[in-house]
Scaffold this motif. Structure first.
Motif, PDB file in Angstrom:
ATOM      1  N   PRO A  49      61.522 107.874  87.947  1.00 56.82           N
ATOM      2  CA  PRO A  49      61.939 107.513  86.594  1.00 56.82           C
ATOM      3  C   PRO A  49      61.282 106.207  86.159  1.00 56.82           C
ATOM      4  O   PRO A  49      61.039 105.318  86.986  1.00 56.82           O
ATOM      5  CB  PRO A  49      63.461 107.356  86.722  1.00 56.82           C
ATOM      6  CG  PRO A  49      63.831 108.167  87.914  1.00 56.82           C
ATOM      7  CD  PRO A  49      62.668 108.046  88.854  1.00 56.82           C
ATOM      8  N   LEU A  50      60.985 106.110  84.881  1.00 55.87           N
ATOM      9  CA  LEU A  50      60.321 104.919  84.363  1.00 55.87           C
ATOM     10  C   LEU A  50      61.153 103.669  84.624  1.00 55.87           C
ATOM     11  O   LEU A  50      62.354 103.647  84.372  1.00 55.87           O
ATOM     12  CB  LEU A  50      60.073 105.058  82.863  1.00 55.87           C
ATOM     13  CG  LEU A  50      59.412 103.855  82.176  1.00 55.87           C
ATOM     14  CD1 LEU A  50      58.013 103.624  82.736  1.00 55.87           C
ATOM     15  CD2 LEU A  50      59.370 104.071  80.671  1.00 55.87           C
ATOM     16  N   ALA A  51      60.496 102.639  85.128  1.00 56.82           N
ATOM     17  CA  ALA A  51      61.133 101.342  85.341  1.00 56.82           C
ATOM     18  C   ALA A  51      60.194 100.258  84.835  1.00 56.82           C
ATOM     19  O   ALA A  51      58.972 100.426  84.826  1.00 56.82           O
ATOM     20  CB  ALA A  51      61.463 101.117  86.810  1.00 56.82           C
ATOM     21  N   THR A  52      60.784  99.140  84.427  1.00 53.11           N
ATOM     22  CA  THR A  52      60.029  98.011  83.895  1.00 53.11           C
ATOM     23  C   THR A  52      60.434  96.741  84.620  1.00 53.11           C
ATOM     24  O   THR A  52      61.626  96.476  84.803  1.00 53.11           O
ATOM     25  CB  THR A  52      60.293  97.843  82.391  1.00 53.11           C
ATOM     26  OG1 THR A  52      59.918  99.033  81.703  1.00 53.11           O
ATOM     27  CG2 THR A  52      59.488  96.685  81.834  1.00 53.11           C
ATOM     28  N   ALA A  53      59.452  95.982  85.053  1.00 51.87           N
ATOM     29  CA  ALA A  53      59.697  94.669  85.647  1.00 51.87           C
ATOM     30  C   ALA A  53      59.162  93.614  84.693  1.00 51.87           C
ATOM     31  O   ALA A  53      58.002  93.688  84.268  1.00 51.87           O
ATOM     32  CB  ALA A  53      59.013  94.548  87.003  1.00 51.87           C
ATOM     33  N   VAL A  54      59.989  92.648  84.349  1.00 54.17           N
ATOM     34  CA  VAL A  54      59.587  91.569  83.447  1.00 54.17           C
ATOM     35  C   VAL A  54      59.645  90.258  84.207  1.00 54.17           C
ATOM     36  O   VAL A  54      60.677  89.908  84.798  1.00 54.17           O
ATOM     37  CB  VAL A  54      60.485  91.510  82.204  1.00 54.17           C
ATOM     38  CG1 VAL A  54      60.137  90.284  81.353  1.00 54.17           C
ATOM     39  CG2 VAL A  54      60.343  92.783  81.382  1.00 54.17           C
ATOM     40  N   VAL A  55      58.521  89.529  84.207  1.00 52.71           N
ATOM     41  CA  VAL A  55      58.499  88.180  84.766  1.00 52.71           C
ATOM     42  C   VAL A  55      58.430  87.198  83.603  1.00 52.71           C
ATOM     43  O   VAL A  55      57.711  87.422  82.625  1.00 52.71           O
ATOM     44  CB  VAL A  55      57.322  87.974  85.732  1.00 52.71           C
ATOM     45  CG1 VAL A  55      57.471  88.843  86.962  1.00 52.71           C
ATOM     46  CG2 VAL A  55      55.988  88.238  85.064  1.00 52.71           C
ATOM     47  N   SER A  56      59.196  86.133  83.698  1.00 49.46           N
ATOM     48  CA  SER A  56      59.257  85.146  82.619  1.00 49.46           C
ATOM     49  C   SER A  56      59.478  83.764  83.216  1.00 49.46           C
ATOM     50  O   SER A  56      59.706  83.616  84.418  1.00 49.46           O
ATOM     51  CB  SER A  56      60.387  85.498  81.641  1.00 49.46           C
ATOM     52  OG  SER A  56      61.634  85.541  82.310  1.00 49.46           O
TER      53      SER A  56
END
Length: 211
Positions: free
Chosen positions: A58-65
């Motif tokens: 399933p689509l997953a998103t990782a966000v680094v900030s």
């Protein structure tokens, strides 16, 4: 595109998570990752980040900030989208984010992973971070992947719920907040995970971008 070696690795990762599931898991949230680069024995290099999954996950998103201690402009930004205050990775796209850094202090960033539900609970996605000096990986890294730390995310079984995160830290220079006291850092899960990572390395897009 996800290489066959990644598929085999991530299937083993899924087994590791299943074996360790009885120990409890951390709910998906914003994690603060700090790396003490003074331990690397190099004055400068790069901090690399990648996010991948088994084909069909399933689509997953990782966000680094909130990136601190890194060059303002990435050295490599492939398959990664800029977002407000950081960068967004998708687990269905081969990717690499690499920032130049002057080593000797603390490099840090926040990491948040979210994604679609997986009723079958058969998939995992992996976000990894590594240090590189232009020729070699640095630190006490995993020999198969070069990772200083890897963050494994499994989707929630139902829509609207949070997924779970397992942190595998290979180098003491890496610290996490909140502290992973309740995370799957238990002996059985880690032993199986490390074995899986060592047997099958992730094919890295770095090889195609920098010698």
């Amino acid at each position: 595109m996800i290489f066959d070696v990644q598929k085999r690795l991530l299937r083993r990762v899924a087994l590791a998570l299943a074996l360790a599931a009885g120990c409890g898991a951390a709910s998906a949230s914003v994690l603060h990752v700090a790396i003490d680069t003074s331990t690397f024995g190099a004055t400068s290099g790069y901090i690399d980040m990648e996010f991948s999954a088994i084909a069909g996950a399933p689509l997953a998103t990782a966000v680094v900030s909130n990136l601190v201690g890194l060059a303002a402009t990435p050295d490599i930004q492939w398959g990664v989208d800029p977002v407000s205050g950081g960068y967004s990775f998708r687990n269905d796209t081969l990717n690499l984010l690499s920032h130049a850094a002057t080593f000797g202090g603390i490099v840090s960033f926040d990491l948040a992973i979210t994604g679609a539900a997986d009723p079958g609970a058969g998939y995992a996605s992996v976000f990894k971070v590594a240090a590189f000096d232009g020729a070699n990986y640095l630190g006490n890294f995993d020999p198969a992947t070069g990772a200083l730390a890897a963050f494994l995310w499994t989707p929630a079984p139902v829509a609207g719920a949070s997924g779970d995160v397992l942190a595998a830290v290979f180098d003491d220079s890496v610290t996490l907040l909140p502290e992973p006291a309740d995370w799957l850092l238990m002996a059985i899960g880690m032993a199986v995970l490390v074995l899986a990572l060592q047997r099958q390395g992730l094919a890295s897009p770095r090889a195609a971008n920098r010698p």
